[in-house]
Design an enzyme around this catalytic site. Structure first.
Site, mmCIF file in Angstrom:
data_model
loop_
_atom_site.group_PDB
_atom_site.id
_atom_site.type_symbol
_atom_site.label_atom_id
_atom_site.label_comp_id
_atom_site.label_asym_id
_atom_site.label_seq_id
_atom_site.Cartn_x
_atom_site.Cartn_y
_atom_site.Cartn_z
ATOM 1 N N ARG A 1 47.988 48.294 30.691
ATOM 2 C CA ARG A 1 47.974 49.628 30.618
ATOM 3 C C ARG A 1 49.436 50.273 30.561
ATOM 4 N NH1 ARG A 1 45.743 53.727 35.363
ATOM 5 N NH2 ARG A 1 47.892 53.414 35.900
ATOM 6 N N TYR B 1 51.250 60.967 37.227
ATOM 7 C CA TYR B 1 50.474 59.689 37.562
ATOM 8 C C TYR B 1 50.865 58.301 36.879
ATOM 9 C CZ TYR B 1 46.422 56.669 37.631
ATOM 10 O OH TYR B 1 45.560 55.714 37.359
ATOM 11 N N ASP C 1 45.827 55.881 30.476
ATOM 12 C CA ASP C 1 44.845 56.542 31.164
ATOM 13 C C ASP C 1 45.118 58.001 31.001
ATOM 14 O OD1 ASP C 1 43.241 57.769 32.803
ATOM 15 O OD2 ASP C 1 44.038 56.569 34.751
ATOM 16 N N HIS D 1 43.646 60.318 32.574
ATOM 17 C CA HIS D 1 43.412 60.849 34.127
ATOM 18 C C HIS D 1 42.876 62.267 34.086
ATOM 19 C CE1 HIS D 1 44.421 60.567 38.440
ATOM 20 N NE2 HIS D 1 44.115 59.448 38.153
ATOM 21 N N GLU E 1 41.295 55.948 28.493
ATOM 22 C CA GLU E 1 40.586 56.187 29.607
ATOM 23 C C GLU E 1 40.686 57.600 30.195
ATOM 24 O OE1 GLU E 1 41.335 54.929 34.536
ATOM 25 O OE2 GLU E 1 41.967 53.595 32.925
ATOM 26 N N GLU F 1 35.283 56.042 36.428
ATOM 27 C CA GLU F 1 35.586 55.673 37.802
ATOM 28 C C GLU F 1 35.341 56.675 38.863
ATOM 29 O OE1 GLU F 1 40.405 56.552 38.488
ATOM 30 O OE2 GLU F 1 40.039 55.431 36.707
ATOM 31 N N ARG G 1 33.676 52.478 33.654
ATOM 32 C CA ARG G 1 34.765 52.314 34.151
ATOM 33 C C ARG G 1 34.220 52.146 35.774
ATOM 34 N NH1 ARG G 1 39.132 50.534 34.825
ATOM 35 N NH2 ARG G 1 40.122 52.321 35.614
ATOM 36 N N GLU H 1 40.275 45.832 35.463
ATOM 37 C CA GLU H 1 41.387 46.123 36.205
ATOM 38 C C GLU H 1 41.818 45.376 37.338
ATOM 39 O OE1 GLU H 1 43.684 50.431 37.480
ATOM 40 O OE2 GLU H 1 41.402 50.301 37.260
ATOM 41 N N TRP I 1 44.086 66.329 38.751
ATOM 42 C CA TRP I 1 44.887 65.251 39.004
ATOM 43 C C TRP I 1 44.485 63.885 38.506
ATOM 44 C CZ3 TRP I 1 45.493 60.706 41.614
ATOM 45 C CH2 TRP I 1 46.602 60.179 41.816
#
Length: 409
Positions: free
Chosen positions: A147, A159, A217, A219, A243, A269, A290, A346, A409
């Site tokens: 990643r 991030y 990602d 995010h 992602e 996630e 995820r 991951e 975030w």
């Protein structure tokens, strides 16, 4: 066999973890991960005050019945606190069942479908040279899928970039949740990010060629239309997945993204139950699930959601950062070993202090993780070592736009 004790253990070896330890009248123990980053004590209290008393006297063999009892009898269902607590119970009971049977948990889920779990590492940098160096370092550690996250000109802290001031190490093994009374404030500019990230992947492809497996990602920071634009702009660089391109609580939003890009999508996630991801699977709006065992209610529901996903050729991409404890990572490793539709795991190594608290038997070699053939989950907690590290208040950062608006975030 009956449950005689359900003990909640909170420890903080470089970061906070919540662990449930269940003991039976035959002296067999099982552990489960209940860590919810930034809200750890909420789960610890939920477990100790409301769940643990309900477990005493129950038969640990009845995993499904216990799961349904804890989910349905509380009336107020779902949510990250509830589901992390249920997850810990579920993992601990599978751990006990494996120890009673003398088998690793993946054997109880149907046996091995592969030799080990393909993993991806984390590379990042403030510019292309730092990113290239970070990628090479990950390759040396054995990762074949990586990643890539990058700083963006005009954004102070971003991030996933380990070389920034809030990071504690050159590798992406750091705790973004800072130990302070209030969360750190960071800045964000979506247009600057969307202009810059495609140039990063152009540079990486030019440097490393077409064969390297690359991921990124987002995010949750883009609107559906912005996510569609980014996905389309990244198509020439052949990402394995993009992602969390947009907040997916509104599952219908992914229809727009899917219509406009062929970049594979990975989401889940922050989801807690199958209801959060059901439409994304059934409408084939994503390519990788995820979800993490710790936040999704444990091994039992994670196996079920992947069986649903298999009907639509959707694979796993389970969340595996260092805020999932080694227990939670092991739990989803066992699921990944057993299911046919495994995609990629991951994997972020924990700190030495964390590894001393959680004694693990898993292996990592040639980019493949294996949970080991130790009966149960293959992880034990050293309570004496855990007691050395008291809980420390810590919060993840948050974002504001240039005009002061709070952003994702």
């Amino acid at each position: 066999m009956k449950i005689t004790e359900a003990k909640v253990i909170v420890t903080s070896p470089t970061r906070n973890f919540v662990t449930l330890k269940i003991t039976t009248d035959e002296g067999i123990t099982g552990i489960g991960d209940a860590t919810l980053n930034g809200r750890e004590l909420a789960v610890a209290t939920y477990l100790s005050d409301h769940v643990a008393p309900l477990l005493i006297g129950r038969d640990p063999a009845n995993i499904e019945d216990t799961w349904q009892f804890l989910y349905r009898s509380g009336y107020w269902r779902r949510g990250p606190v509830t589901m992390a607590a249920i997850a810990a119970v579920d993992m601990a009971l599978w751990d006990i069942k494996g120890k009673v049977a003398g088998l690793p948990v993946y054997q109880l889920l149907g046996g091995a479908s592969r030799r080990g779990l393909s993993t991806y590492g984390h590379a990042s940098g403030r510019d292309l040279e730092e990113i290239f160096d970070s990628i090479r370092a990950e390759q040396e550690h054995g990762y074949t899928a990586i990643r890539v996250q990058s700083s963006v000109p005009g954004i102070t802290a971003l991030y996933g970039v380990a070389a920034q001031p809030q990071a504690s190490g050159e590798r992406y093994d750091y705790e973004p949740a800072q130990r302070a009374a209030l969360p750190a404030e960071e800045d964000w500019d979506t247009r600057a990010y969307m202009r810059h990230i495609p140039t990063v992947f152009e540079g990486v492809r030019n440097e490393f060629g077409p064969e390297m497996i690359l991921l990124h990602d987002g995010h949750h920071r883009m609107t559906p239309l912005q996510a569609a634009k980014l996905g389309k702009s990244l198509e020439p660089y052949d990402l394995f997945w993009l992602e969390d391109c947009t907040p997916a609580e509104n599952q219908e939003a992914l229809r727009l993204v899917r219509r406009h890009t062929t970049t594979p999508l990975a989401i889940g996630e922050v989801f807690n139950t199958v209801w959060d991801i059901k439409d994304l699977i059934q409408e084939q709006l994503i390519d990788y699930v995820r979800c993490a065992s710790t936040h999704f209610g444990g091994i039992s529901p994670l196996k079920k959601v992947m069986d649903l996903a298999a009907m639509y050729q959707i694979k796993s991409g389970f969340h595996g950062p260092t805020d999932v404890s080694p227990v939670g990572l092991a739990a989803q490793m066992h699921v990944g070993m057993a299911i046919h539709n495994f995609g990629l795991q991951e994997y972020m190594p924990h700190s030495e202090k964390t590894d001393a608290v959680f004694r693990q038997s898993m292996t990592f070699s040639g980019g493949l993780l294996h949970p080991s053939d130790t009966p149960g989950l293959g992880v034990e907690i050293d309570e004496d070592e855990a007691a050395k590290y008291e809980y420390a208040n810590a919060y993840l950062p948050y974002n504001r736009l240039a005009d002061g608006t709070v952003h994702d975030w």
